[in-house]
Design a protein around this motif. Structure first.
Motif, mmCIF file in Angstrom:
data_model
loop_
_atom_site.group_PDB
_atom_site.id
_atom_site.type_symbol
_atom_site.label_atom_id
_atom_site.label_comp_id
_atom_site.label_asym_id
_atom_site.label_seq_id
_atom_site.Cartn_x
_atom_site.Cartn_y
_atom_site.Cartn_z
ATOM 1 N N ARG A 33 0.824 -1.213 0.000
ATOM 2 C CA ARG A 33 0.000 0.000 0.000
ATOM 3 C C ARG A 33 0.856 1.259 0.000
ATOM 4 O O ARG A 33 0.571 2.211 -0.746
ATOM 5 N N GLU A 138 -14.054 1.788 2.184
ATOM 6 C CA GLU A 138 -13.141 2.252 3.221
ATOM 7 C C GLU A 138 -11.711 2.355 2.690
ATOM 8 O O GLU A 138 -11.000 3.327 2.960
ATOM 9 N N TYR A 139 -11.279 1.351 1.908
ATOM 10 C CA TYR A 139 -9.917 1.363 1.367
ATOM 11 C C TYR A 139 -9.715 2.575 0.449
ATOM 12 O O TYR A 139 -8.707 3.287 0.545
ATOM 13 N N LEU A 141 -11.399 5.448 0.362
ATOM 14 C CA LEU A 141 -11.444 6.720 1.077
ATOM 15 C C LEU A 141 -10.152 6.981 1.847
ATOM 16 O O LEU A 141 -9.585 8.084 1.783
ATOM 17 N N TYR A 142 -9.690 5.979 2.582
ATOM 18 C CA TYR A 142 -8.460 6.186 3.346
ATOM 19 C C TYR A 142 -7.276 6.432 2.423
ATOM 20 O O TYR A 142 -6.363 7.204 2.746
ATOM 21 N N TRP A 145 -7.537 10.039 1.330
ATOM 22 C CA TRP A 145 -7.182 10.931 2.450
ATOM 23 C C TRP A 145 -5.668 10.928 2.687
ATOM 24 O O TRP A 145 -5.081 11.965 2.992
ATOM 25 N N ASP A 146 -5.044 9.755 2.542
ATOM 26 C CA ASP A 146 -3.599 9.692 2.719
ATOM 27 C C ASP A 146 -2.860 10.454 1.626
ATOM 28 O O ASP A 146 -1.706 10.841 1.815
#
Length: 964
Positions: A33, A138-139, A141-142, A145-146
Motif C-alpha cells: 500500500r 473504506e480502502y 477513502l483512506y 485521504w492519505d
C-alpha cells in the motif's frame, strides 16, 4: 476542447503511465500500500503541476483548467478503483464487491474542479452495502485521504438516494450532477433512469422555489450587494454559484446537461439570448473561473474571498497594469464588478422564463388598460413589456416611458422588456437634454415626496419608505416603490451611463482601502436609498436630526441630484469635489434643473465633505471654526441640505461608519452654525458666554449645598476656553470631582462615565500637570483596547490638569461593564505612577492587531500644519496607519518639542487614522517660526514612516508634507 466525459491525450497518457507503473512493480503478489501511495502521490503532483503551469502561462483559461483538473482526477480515481478491486483487495473480497458504482457528484460531477476543492463521491450500491463493499469503500477513502485530498462522500443505495433527494434539496442538487467514474455501468444507468423519473414526478416547481430561497439566504450570508469591495467569487451575488443556480433551474426545465449548454448557440435558439449576449456570458464564466483558480493557487487552500491582500496579486497575474491614473488592481476589480453585472443581467433574463415554464402563467395577474395600450405597452403574466410594434431602437423615449408606467402602476418589468432595455441601452444617449426623459429621470431619482399631512409617526415605516435592500432583483411591491430600485435598473441595464456619460466612469469603480465597502456607483445609489427612507420617516429613531430636517426641505430636487453627483468625479485624480462641482454645472441644466437649483447642486457637491471634516477634525469650541463655516455656508437652507448630504453619504459607506458619537458631533456643529446664521448669540461674544456658563454652574452648585467659598474657588480655576468646552452639568460634575480630590489630597483622580446614547465613555482625569501627561494617558487607554475619538486638555490655574477623553471599544461602542471601567482606571493609575512599561505593552497589543489583509493597504504618511484654522492655536493634522499606540507615539513627539495640547480630535477611515491637535508653545502662543515648524513636521513624519514601513514590510513612496 476536451469534454468532461472523455480523457484528453495528456490526461490519458498520465493515467496509462500510472497504471503501467502499478503493473511494472507487480510480481503476482499485491503491491504494498505504501508503495502504491507513493506512485499515486507522484502522479497527483505531476498532473496538478502540469495544469498549474499551463494555466499560469495563459495557455489555459480558468474554466478549461478546471476541466483538466477534473479529467486528471477522473483517471486517477478510475485507476484507484481498479487497483483496489484487482490488486489490493483481490484476495479479501468476493464477486459481490463489484456491484458498486463510483460516481462524481456536485461540482466535480459537473466535470470541473478547482485546485483545492473537495472531491465529492457517491458510492452507489444495489441495496445495503455488504461487508465486502464497505471494505472497498473504506480502502478507497483512506487511500485518498492519505494522498492529502479532501473528499466528500456518501454510500447509498438507489432507493436511499431518491429518498434523501426528496427530503433535502441540497442532496437533490448534488445528485443532479452525478457522473459515473468507475464500477457497475448497469447499476448507474438504473440509478439515472429512476432518478430522472423521480425528479419528473416531484416536478420542477418545488425545486426551483427551494433553490431561489437557498440563493437568497446565501446572498444575505455573503453580502446582498454584488459590489462589495472584498467579494466572494464563488458564493457572492453575481458569482459562480449564481450561474450554477441558473444551470440547475434550466436543467430541470429545459434539460441542459452542462453549464456550457446555457451559453451555447442551441440554447439561444429558445429566443432568450442573442449570440452576443451568450458570448458575454461565456466570457464572464471563464473570467470568474480564472479568478477563482488564481485565488486557490495564491492562497494554497480553497480560498474564495477576493480580499485586499490578494487583489493586487491576482490582478497582476491576469495582466492588469497601471493605465493613466488608475492602478492595476483598480482596473482588475472594475472588470470583476462589470463581470458580475453581466451575471446578474443573465439571471434577470433567464430566471423568469424558467419560472414561467416550470410554474405556468401567474394567476390573477393585472391586465393592460387602454392608457397603457395607447402608450405602446402591454402586460404579460402581471409584468409590463412593450407591445408588438413598439421598438426601443426607433423610439428610445419609450424606454423611459416603460419605467414611468411600471413605477406608476407598481408593475414588475417583464424579462423580455428587461432584455430589450439592455439590448438597446446605447440608444438612450440620444435622450440627453430631452425634456420628457429628464422629467421621468428626476421622478425616478427623487421618488414621490412624503405626504406632509399624513406622515408616518416617528419610527413607523411607511409602505413607500424605500428599498430595504440595495438590489433591483427585488420584486416585492413595496421595494418597487423605492427610488433606489429604479436607479438599480437604470444602472444595471446601462441606461444611466448613457444618460450621464460621467456616471459610466464610476460603474464598478472601487477604492483600494478598508473604509469603503461598496463601489462608487453602488455607494451613491445606497445614499439615495437612505435619503428616501429618511425623508419618509423610516429612519427617524436611528437619525432623528435628519428626520426633522427632511420635513422642511425647500430644495428637494437639488438635494437628490447632489447626492447622485457627489462622487461622480471619483478616480480621476485631483480633488473629486471640485471636479464634481464643475460636472454638475453642465449636467444639471440637461436634467431640467433651474439656474438656482444648478448652483445649489454644484455648491453641495463642492462642499459635501466640509461638515464631516470640520466636526471630526477640528475644534468646534474654537469660535473661528464656527465663523469660518458660517461664512462659507451663509444660508440656513444650505446648512440643512449640506447636513443631510453629509449624513446619507456617511451612512451609505457602511452601517459601521455611522455611530452615535459622530451623530452627536454633527448635531452640535449644526446647532452652533445655525445659531450664527440665524442671528442669535454670536460666537465672538466670548466673555458673555463665559459669564453665563459660570452663572449657570454656580446656581447648580448652590442647589447642591456647596459653600460660597467652594463655588468661588472652582469658578476661579478655569481659563475661558474651559468654560466654553462643556455644558453646565459637566461643569458641576467637575466641581464635585475636584472638591472630593482636594479633600482627600489625592494625586490622581479618575472618573469614568458611560454615555451609551452618544456611543462613548467619558474619562475625566484630574492630576498634576506635567509634560507627556497626554501621551501616558493615551498609552494606557490603548493598552485597555480603547480608541480615543475626542479629547479636551485643560490646565487649571492651580497647576493641575483636568483632561477629558471620549473613548470607544473595538466595536465603536461605549465601555459600560463595571470590570471594563475598573480596568481603565487601574491602567491609567499604573501608567502615571510608572509601574507599567507602556512601550512593551503596546507592542504586544500591536502584534495582534493587523494581519496580511490590512497590511496590503498602503497608507501614505502625511503631516499638515495649519496656522490659519484658529486664531489662538496651531493646528497639526496627522494622517497615518491606524494602530494601537499611534496616539501615544504622536503626542509623545509633540510633547518632546515643548508643545501644549489643548484638544485632540481623532477619526479613522478603515486603516487610516486622521489625528488633529490644537497646540501652543510653552508661552501659550501659536508656533510661527518656520524652522521650528519644519523640525516638528519632520519628527512626526519620521515616526509615521517607520510605523508604515514596519506594517507593510517595505519602504513606502515619498511622503507628502504640507504646511499652511
Amino acid at each position: 476542447m476536451p469534454t468532461p466525459s472523455s480523457l484528453s491525450p495528456s490526461a490519458g497518457d498520465l493515467t496509462r503511465s500510472l497504471a503501467a507503473s502499478l503493473r511494472s512493480v507487480t510480481t503476482g503478489a499485491p503491491v504494498p500500500r505504501e508503495e502504491a501511495i507513493g506512485l499515486f502521490r507522484r502522479h497527483l503532483a505531476r498532473f496538478q503541476a502540469s495544469v498549474r503551469e499551463e494555466f499560469e502561462a495563459h495557455r489555459l483559461h480558468g474554466a478549461s483548467a478546471a476541466k483538466q483538473l477534473a479529467l486528471h482526477t477522473d483517471g486517477m480515481i478510475r485507476t484507484l478503483v481498479d487497483f483496489t478491486l484487482d490488486c489490493a483487495l483481490a484476495d479479501a473480497i468476493g464477486p459481490g464487491a463489484r456491484h458498486l458504482a463510483v460516481a462524481a457528484t456536485g461540482g466535480y460531477g459537473r466535470g470541473m474542479l478547482a485546485p483545492f476543492s473537495d472531491i465529492d463521491l457517491l458510492f452507489l450500491t444495489q441495496e445495503e452495502p455488504s461487508a465486502d463493499i464497505s471494505l472497498v469503500v473504506e480502502y478507497i477513502l483512506y487511500f485518498l485521504w492519505d494522498l492529502g485530498l479532501k473528499v466528500g462522500h456518501a454510500t447509498r443505495s438507489i432507493p436511499q438516494c431518491i429518498a434523501e433527494a426528496e427530503a433535502d434539496t441540497t442532496v437533490r442538487t448534488t445528485l443532479l450532477d452525478a457522473r459515473l467514474l468507475a464500477g457497475d455501468d448497469a447499476l448507474f444507468a438504473m440509478f439515472e433512469a429512476r432518478y430522472i423519473v423521480a425528479c419528473v414526478e416531484a416536478g420542477a416547481a418545488r425545486f426551483i422555489t427551494d433553490k431561489r430561497k437557498e440563493r437568497t439566504a446565501r446572498h444575505h450570508r455573503f453580502g446582498d450587494s454584488p459590489y462589495l469591495v472584498e467579494p466572494n467569487v464563488k458564493e457572492g451575488r453575481g458569482g459562480l454559484r449564481d450561474l450554477q443556480t441558473l444551470y440547475w433551474m434550466c436543467r430541470y426545465t429545459f434539460g441542459t446537461r452542462h453549464v456550457a449548454d446555457l451559453l451555447s448557440p442551441g440554447f439561444g435558439a429558445l429566443g432568450l439570448l442573442t449570440e452576443q449576449e451568450a458570448q458575454r456570458a461565456r466570457r464572464s464564466w471563464n473570467f470568474l473561473w480564472s479568478v477563482r483558480l488564481h485565488l486557490h493557487y495564491i492562497s494554497g487552500r480553497a480560498e474564495e474571498r477576493l480580499t485586499f491582500d490578494v487583489q493586487p496579486v491576482v490582478g497582476a497575474r491576469m495582466g492588469y497594469t497601471r493605465h493613466g491614473r488608475q492602478v492595476g488592481v483598480e482596473r482588475f476589480m472594475r472588470h470583476y464588478f462589470l463581470t458580475v453585472r453581466e451575471v446578474m443581467r443573465l439571471t434577470h433574463v433567464l430566471e423568469p422564463a424558467v419560472m414561467r415554464q416550470a410554474l405556468g402563467a401567474a394567476a390573477n395577474a393585472p391586465q393592460a388598460d387602454g392608457t397603457m395600450r395607447d402608450a405602446g405597452f402591454t402586460v404579460l403574466d402581471g409584468q409590463i413589456l412593450p407591445a408588438r410594434g413598439t421598438a426601443f431602437d426607433d423610439e428610445p423615449i419609450q424606454m423611459m416611458r416603460l419605467l414611468e408606467l411600471a413605477r406608476a402602476r407598481k408593475l414588475p418589468i417583464h424579462p423580455l422588456a428587461m432584455h430589450e432595455l439592455i439590448r438597446w441601452e446605447r440608444r438612450a444617449a440620444s435622450l440627453r437634454g430631452d425634456p420628457e426623459a429628464s422629467r421621468i429621470f428626476l421622478e425616478l431619482l427623487c421618488g414621490s415626496p412624503p405626504d406632509r399631512a399624513g406622515r408616518a409617526a416617528r419610527g413607523e415605516t411607511r409602505e413607500d419608505a424605500g428599498d430595504e435592500a440595495p438590489s433591483f432583483h427585488a420584486t416585492a411591491q413595496d421595494r418597487r416603490q423605492g427610488n433606489a430600485y429604479w436607479l438599480h435598473i437604470l444602472n444595471e441595464t446601462g441606461i444611466m451611463g448613457r444618460l450621464l456619460p460621467d456616471w459610466s466612469r464610476i460603474v464598478g469603480q472601487m477604492q483600494f482601502d478598508t473604509y469603503h465597502v461598496f463601489t462608487v456607483d453602488e455607494h451613491t445609489i445606497e445614499a439615495i436609498r437612505i435619503l428616501g427612507r429618511i425623508e419618509h420617516g423610516a429612519m427617524a429613531d436611528e437619525i432623528p436630526l435628519a428626520y426633522d430636517l427632511a420635513r422642511n426641505l425647500q430644495s428637494r430636487r437639488a438635494l437628490y441630484v447632489a447626492v447622485l453627483l457627489h462622487d461622480i468625479a471619483k478616480g480621476r485624480g485631483g480633488d473629486h469635489s471640485e471636479l464634481g462641482s464643475e460636472i454638475a454645472l453642465g449636467v444639471c441644466p440637461e436634467m431640467g434643473l433651474s439656474g438656482e437649483e444648478t448652483e445649489t447642486v454644484s455648491w453641495l457637491v463642492l462642499h459635501h465633505l466640509l461638515l464631516s471634516q470640520t466636526a471630526f477634525q477640528r475644534d468646534i469650541d474654537d469660535p473661528k471654526t464656527i465663523l469660518d463655516l458660517a461664512d462659507t455656508i451663509q444660508s440656513p437652507e444650505r446648512l440643512r441640505l449640506l447636513l443631510l448630504l453629509t449624513i446619507v453619504d456617511m451612512r451609505a459607506v457602511s452601517p459601521r461608519v455611522w455611530n452615535a458619537w459622530k451623530a452627536t458631533l454633527l448635531h452640535e456643529l449644526y446647532m452652533r452654525v445655525a445659531e450664527v446664521l440665524e442671528g442669535g448669540l454670536a460666537t465672538t461674544e466670548r466673555d458673555i458666554r463665559v459669564s453665563r456658563a459660570k452663572e449657570a454652574v454656580a446656581a447648580i452648585l448652590e442647589e447642591d449645598g456647596a459653600s460660597r467659598e467652594e463655588t468661588d474657588h472652582f469658578l476661579g480655576l478655569g481659563y475661558g476656553s474651559y468654560w466654553l468646552s462643556f455644558d453646565q452639568e459637566t461643569h458641576a460634575r467637575h466641581a464635585r470631582l475636584i472638591r472630593e480630590s482636594e479633600a482627600r489630597d489625592a494625586l490622581l483622580t479618575v472618573e469614568t462615565q458611560p454615555l451609551p446614547a452618544r456611543g462613548v465613555t467619558e474619562v475625566t482625569i484630574y492630576a498634576a500637570d506635567h509634560p507627556g501627561l497626554f501621551s501616558h494617558i493615551a498609552g494606557a487607554l490603548a493598552i485597555a483596547g480603547a480608541s480615543i475619538v475626542d479629547a479636551r486638555i485643560h490646565t487649571l490655574i492651580n497647576g493641575m490638569a483636568l483632561d477629558t477623553f471620549w473613548i470607544q471599544d473595538g466595536g465603536g461602542e461605549a465601555f459600560e461593564e463595571p470590570q471594563q471601567l475598573a480596568r481603565l482606571s487601574a491602567l491609567i493609575e499604573q501608567t502615571l505612577s510608572g509601574r507599567l512599561d507602556i512601550g512593551k505593552e503596546i507592542a504586544c497589543v500591536g502584534r495582534m492587531r493587523y494581519g496580511r489583509r490590512m497590511r496590503a493597504i498602503h497608507v501614505p504618511p502625511r503631516v499638515v500644519i495649519d496656522n490659519r484654522a484658529s486664531n489662538t492655536h496651531t493646528v497639526i493634522e496627522i494622517n497615518g496607519r491606524d494602530r494601537p499606540g499611534l496616539l501615544h507615539d504622536v503626542t509623545r513627539a509633540i510633547s518632546e518639542h515643548k508643545l501644549q495640547i489643548a484638544s485632540a480630535h481623532i477619526t479613522t477611515y478603515g486603516v487610516r487614522a486622521v489625528d488633529v491637535f490644537y497646540v501652543k508653545d510653552l508661552f501659550g502662543l501659536k508656533i510661527m517660526d518656520e524652522k521650528r515648524l519644519t523640525e516638528i513636521r519632520e519628527a512626526l513624519l519620521q515616526g509615521l514612516r517607520e510605523a508604515e514601513e514596519a506594517a507593510s514590510g517595505e519602504a513606502g513612496p515619498p511622503l507628502e508634507t504640507l504646511i499652511a
